[in-house]
Write a protein that holds these residues in place. Structure first.
Motif, PDB file in Angstrom:
ATOM      1  N   ARG A  79       0.799  -1.233   0.000  1.00 40.85           N
ATOM      2  CA  ARG A  79       0.000   0.000   0.000  1.00 40.85           C
ATOM      3  C   ARG A  79       0.828   1.277   0.000  1.00 40.85           C
ATOM      4  NH1 ARG A  79      -1.596  -2.262   4.299  1.00 40.85           N
ATOM      5  NH2 ARG A  79      -1.550  -0.360   5.554  1.00 40.85           N
ATOM      6  N   PHE A  80       2.032   1.225   0.552  1.00 39.02           N
ATOM      7  CA  PHE A  80       2.827   2.461   0.621  1.00 39.02           C
ATOM      8  C   PHE A  80       4.296   2.173   0.852  1.00 39.02           C
ATOM      9  CE2 PHE A  80       0.747   1.749   4.784  1.00 39.02           C
ATOM     10  CZ  PHE A  80       1.866   1.475   5.552  1.00 39.02           C
ATOM     11  N   ALA A  81       5.102   3.236   0.696  1.00 41.13           N
ATOM     12  CA  ALA A  81       6.535   3.173   1.024  1.00 41.13           C
ATOM     13  C   ALA A  81       6.767   4.096   2.199  1.00 41.13           C
ATOM     14  CB  ALA A  81       7.360   3.628  -0.171  1.00 41.13           C
ATOM     15  N   LYS A  82       7.532   3.636   3.171  1.00 40.83           N
ATOM     16  CA  LYS A  82       7.910   4.473   4.321  1.00 40.83           C
ATOM     17  C   LYS A  82       9.288   5.051   4.035  1.00 40.83           C
ATOM     18  CE  LYS A  82       4.765   3.699   7.653  1.00 40.83           C
ATOM     19  NZ  LYS A  82       3.914   4.860   7.917  1.00 40.83           N
ATOM     20  N   VAL A  83       9.444   6.350   4.299  1.00 39.08           N
ATOM     21  CA  VAL A  83      10.728   6.993   3.982  1.00 39.08           C
ATOM     22  C   VAL A  83      11.196   7.862   5.144  1.00 39.08           C
ATOM     23  CG1 VAL A  83      10.152   7.068   1.522  1.00 39.08           C
ATOM     24  CG2 VAL A  83       9.686   9.068   2.948  1.00 39.08           C
ATOM     25  N   HIS A  84      12.488   8.178   5.123  1.00 36.51           N
ATOM     26  CA  HIS A  84      13.048   9.197   6.008  1.00 36.51           C
ATOM     27  C   HIS A  84      13.397  10.403   5.156  1.00 36.51           C
ATOM     28  CE1 HIS A  84      14.376   6.271   9.407  1.00 36.51           C
ATOM     29  NE2 HIS A  84      13.169   6.756   9.613  1.00 36.51           N
ATOM     30  N   ILE A  85      12.940  11.575   5.554  1.00 35.50           N
ATOM     31  CA  ILE A  85      13.219  12.800   4.795  1.00 35.50           C
ATOM     32  C   ILE A  85      14.603  13.312   5.197  1.00 35.50           C
ATOM     33  CG2 ILE A  85      12.444  15.152   4.313  1.00 35.50           C
ATOM     34  CD1 ILE A  85       9.585  14.191   5.038  1.00 35.50           C
ATOM     35  N   LEU A  86      15.483  13.495   4.207  1.00 37.76           N
ATOM     36  CA  LEU A  86      16.866  13.890   4.482  1.00 37.76           C
ATOM     37  C   LEU A  86      17.129  15.358   4.176  1.00 37.76           C
ATOM     38  CD1 LEU A  86      18.533  10.840   2.684  1.00 37.76           C
ATOM     39  CD2 LEU A  86      17.955  11.004   5.098  1.00 37.76           C
ATOM     40  N   TYR A  87      16.532  15.860   3.097  1.00 34.38           N
ATOM     41  CA  TYR A  87      16.756  17.247   2.675  1.00 34.38           C
ATOM     42  C   TYR A  87      15.426  17.898   2.356  1.00 34.38           C
ATOM     43  CZ  TYR A  87      21.693  16.220   1.532  1.00 34.38           C
ATOM     44  OH  TYR A  87      23.016  15.868   1.565  1.00 34.38           O
ATOM     45  N   VAL A  88      15.333  19.204   2.631  1.00 37.53           N
ATOM     46  CA  VAL A  88      14.248  20.020   2.079  1.00 37.53           C
ATOM     47  C   VAL A  88      14.928  20.908   1.054  1.00 37.53           C
ATOM     48  CG1 VAL A  88      12.595  21.855   2.513  1.00 37.53           C
ATOM     49  CG2 VAL A  88      12.846  20.011   4.164  1.00 37.53           C
ATOM     50  N   GLY A  89      14.564  20.772  -0.219  1.00 37.48           N
ATOM     51  CA  GLY A  89      15.318  21.462  -1.266  1.00 37.48           C
ATOM     52  C   GLY A  89      16.744  20.943  -1.213  1.00 37.48           C
ATOM     53  N   SER A  90      17.699  21.846  -0.994  1.00 36.42           N
ATOM     54  CA  SER A  90      19.088  21.374  -0.901  1.00 36.42           C
ATOM     55  C   SER A  90      19.628  21.513   0.518  1.00 36.42           C
ATOM     56  CB  SER A  90      19.965  22.159  -1.880  1.00 36.42           C
ATOM     57  OG  SER A  90      19.814  23.534  -1.606  1.00 36.42           O
ATOM     58  N   THR A  91      18.730  21.770   1.486  1.00 44.59           N
ATOM     59  CA  THR A  91      19.175  21.941   2.873  1.00 44.59           C
ATOM     60  C   THR A  91      19.035  20.632   3.645  1.00 44.59           C
ATOM     61  OG1 THR A  91      18.279  24.164   2.737  1.00 44.59           O
ATOM     62  CG2 THR A  91      18.905  23.376   4.940  1.00 44.59           C
ATOM     63  N   PRO A  92      20.135  20.117   4.205  1.00 45.72           N
ATOM     64  CA  PRO A  92      20.021  18.872   4.980  1.00 45.72           C
ATOM     65  C   PRO A  92      19.265  19.122   6.280  1.00 45.72           C
ATOM     66  CG  PRO A  92      22.285  19.714   5.017  1.00 45.72           C
ATOM     67  CD  PRO A  92      21.507  20.617   4.115  1.00 45.72           C
ATOM     68  N   LYS A 118       7.369  -2.146  -7.555  1.00 42.88           N
ATOM     69  CA  LYS A 118       7.923  -1.845  -8.883  1.00 42.88           C
ATOM     70  C   LYS A 118       8.276  -0.357  -8.987  1.00 42.88           C
ATOM     71  CE  LYS A 118       5.993  -5.491 -11.761  1.00 42.88           C
ATOM     72  NZ  LYS A 118       5.099  -5.776 -12.882  1.00 42.88           N
ATOM     73  N   SER A 119       8.076   0.370  -7.912  1.00 38.33           N
ATOM     74  CA  SER A 119       8.339   1.807  -7.927  1.00 38.33           C
ATOM     75  C   SER A 119       9.518   2.170  -7.046  1.00 38.33           C
ATOM     76  CB  SER A 119       7.104   2.564  -7.430  1.00 38.33           C
ATOM     77  OG  SER A 119       5.964   2.178  -8.168  1.00 38.33           O
ATOM     78  N   PHE A 120       9.578   1.571  -5.866  1.00 42.16           N
ATOM     79  CA  PHE A 120      10.640   1.876  -4.904  1.00 42.16           C
ATOM     80  C   PHE A 120      11.146   0.592  -4.274  1.00 42.16           C
ATOM     81  CE2 PHE A 120       7.330   5.239  -4.365  1.00 42.16           C
ATOM     82  CZ  PHE A 120       7.984   6.233  -5.079  1.00 42.16           C
ATOM     83  N   ARG A 121      12.396   0.663  -3.807  1.00 42.26           N
ATOM     84  CA  ARG A 121      12.936  -0.424  -2.976  1.00 42.26           C
ATOM     85  C   ARG A 121      13.631   0.214  -1.794  1.00 42.26           C
ATOM     86  NH1 ARG A 121      13.695  -5.049  -6.416  1.00 42.26           N
ATOM     87  NH2 ARG A 121      11.747  -5.077  -7.591  1.00 42.26           N
ATOM     88  N   PRO A 122      13.703  -0.481  -0.658  1.00 45.12           N
ATOM     89  CA  PRO A 122      14.425   0.087   0.493  1.00 45.12           C
ATOM     90  C   PRO A 122      15.843   0.483   0.104  1.00 45.12           C
ATOM     91  CG  PRO A 122      13.158  -1.825   1.162  1.00 45.12           C
ATOM     92  CD  PRO A 122      13.043  -1.748  -0.343  1.00 45.12           C
ATOM     93  N   GLY A 123      16.265   1.648   0.581  1.00 37.74           N
ATOM     94  CA  GLY A 123      17.600   2.146   0.259  1.00 37.74           C
ATOM     95  C   GLY A 123      17.598   3.157  -0.880  1.00 37.74           C
ATOM     96  N   ASP A 124      16.517   3.179  -1.662  1.00 35.39           N
ATOM     97  CA  ASP A 124      16.439   4.141  -2.767  1.00 35.39           C
ATOM     98  C   ASP A 124      16.419   5.574  -2.231  1.00 35.39           C
ATOM     99  OD1 ASP A 124      16.185   2.010  -4.449  1.00 35.39           O
ATOM    100  OD2 ASP A 124      14.147   2.457  -5.126  1.00 35.39           O
ATOM    101  N   ILE A 125      17.027   6.469  -2.996  1.00 37.63           N
ATOM    102  CA  ILE A 125      16.929   7.899  -2.707  1.00 37.63           C
ATOM    103  C   ILE A 125      15.898   8.474  -3.669  1.00 37.63           C
ATOM    104  CG2 ILE A 125      18.161  10.105  -2.617  1.00 37.63           C
ATOM    105  CD1 ILE A 125      19.121   8.105  -0.506  1.00 37.63           C
ATOM    106  N   VAL A 126      14.895   9.143  -3.096  1.00 41.52           N
ATOM    107  CA  VAL A 126      13.729   9.564  -3.860  1.00 41.52           C
ATOM    108  C   VAL A 126      13.508  11.069  -3.699  1.00 41.52           C
ATOM    109  CG1 VAL A 126      11.196   9.313  -3.973  1.00 41.52           C
ATOM    110  CG2 VAL A 126      12.628   7.311  -3.584  1.00 41.52           C
ATOM    111  N   LEU A 127      13.146  11.722  -4.798  1.00 40.45           N
ATOM    112  CA  LEU A 127      12.680  13.104  -4.727  1.00 40.45           C
ATOM    113  C   LEU A 127      11.166  13.055  -4.654  1.00 40.45           C
ATOM    114  CD1 LEU A 127      14.508  15.297  -7.408  1.00 40.45           C
ATOM    115  CD2 LEU A 127      14.647  15.490  -4.935  1.00 40.45           C
TER     116      LEU A 127
END
Length: 193
Positions: A79-92, A118-127
Motif C-alpha cells: 500500500r505504501f513506502a515508508k521513507v526518512h526525509i533527508l533534505y528540504v530542497g538542498s538543505t540537509p 515496482k516503484s521503490f525499494r528500500p535504500g532508494d533515494i527519492v525526490l
C-alpha cells in the motif's frame, strides 16, 4: 522574524532593559549571548522582555506542503513506502522526519496499476513533494506523481548504482539486470550526492 545571527559573547543590551533568557548570561549589568545564534526578544506582560539566543539548529527548517524533499526509502508494502526525509530542497535536515508515499500518490497516471515494489525499494533515494503535514508521529504524506519526482539513486543487487533507462526502469551497469522503478527525470539543482 529572523534576526541576524549573533556571535558568541556579543553584548546584547543592558540588564535594566531585559531579563536574561536561555542562551544568555548577565555580567556587569549587561546581557551577553552565551552561544552563537539568533536573538529572540519575548515581551512578558508584567515586566521586562526576555532576551534569549536560539542556536540555528533549533530554529531548523521543517518540511512544508509543496516543498520538494529528498528522502530515503526504509520499507515498502503493497500500500505504501515508508521513507526518512533527508533534505528540504538542498538543505540537509538535522533531525529525522518520517514520510509515507501512498500507492495512489506514486504516479499521476494509471494509479490503479501502480505497484509499490515496482516503484521503490528500500535504500532508494527519492525526490518527492510534501502533500500534507504529518500527524503526531510527524509522518508526512509525500507524492512522486510528477515527472521530476521519483527515484534518483538506486543500487542494484550487486551494490552498484543503477542507471535509469526509461521512466519506469533502471539497469545495473555491471550485471545489466533491469529493475522497475518510478524514475525521476532529475533536474540538476536537486541532485544530492
Amino acid at each position: 522574524q529572523p534576526l541576524r545571527a549573533r556571535p558568541l559573547g556579543e553584548r546584547l543590551c543592558s540588564a535594566e532593559e531585559a531579563t536574561a533568557g536561555s542562551g544568555t548570561y548577565t555580567r556587569h549589568g549587561f546581557i551577553f549571548s552565551s552561544l552563537a545564534g539568533c536573538l529572540e526578544k519575548r515581551s512578558e506582560e508584567n515586566g521586562l522582555p526576555v532576551v534569549s539566543v536560539v542556536r540555528d539548529a533549533e530554529s531548523q527548517l521543517l518540511p512544508d506542503v509543496g516543498a520538494v524533499v529528498t528522502c530515503k526509502v526504509c520499507s515498502i508494502n503493497s500500500r505504501f513506502a515508508k521513507v526518512h526525509i533527508l533534505y528540504v530542497g538542498s538543505t540537509p535536515l538535522k533531525s529525522t522526519f518520517r514520510g509515507t508515499i501512498r500507492r495512489e500518490d506514486i504516479r499521476a497516471t494509471e494509479k490503479d496499476k501502480v505497484e509499490v515494489y515496482k516503484s521503490f525499494r528500500p535504500g532508494d533515494i527519492v525526490l518527492a513533494k510534501v502533500i500534507s503535514l504529518g500527524d503526531a508521529q510527524s509522518n508526512y504524506l509525500l507524492s512522486t506523481a510528477e515527472n521530476e519526482l521519483g527515484v534518483v539513486v538506486a543500487r542494484s543487487e550487486a551494490g552498484v548504482q543503477m542507471v535509469p533507462i526509461s521512466w519506469c526502469e533502471m539497469q545495473c551497469p555491471q550485471t545489466h539486470t533491469k529493475d522497475f522503478r518510478k524514475v525521476a527525470r532529475v533536474q540538476p539543482q536537486f541532485l544530492q550526492t
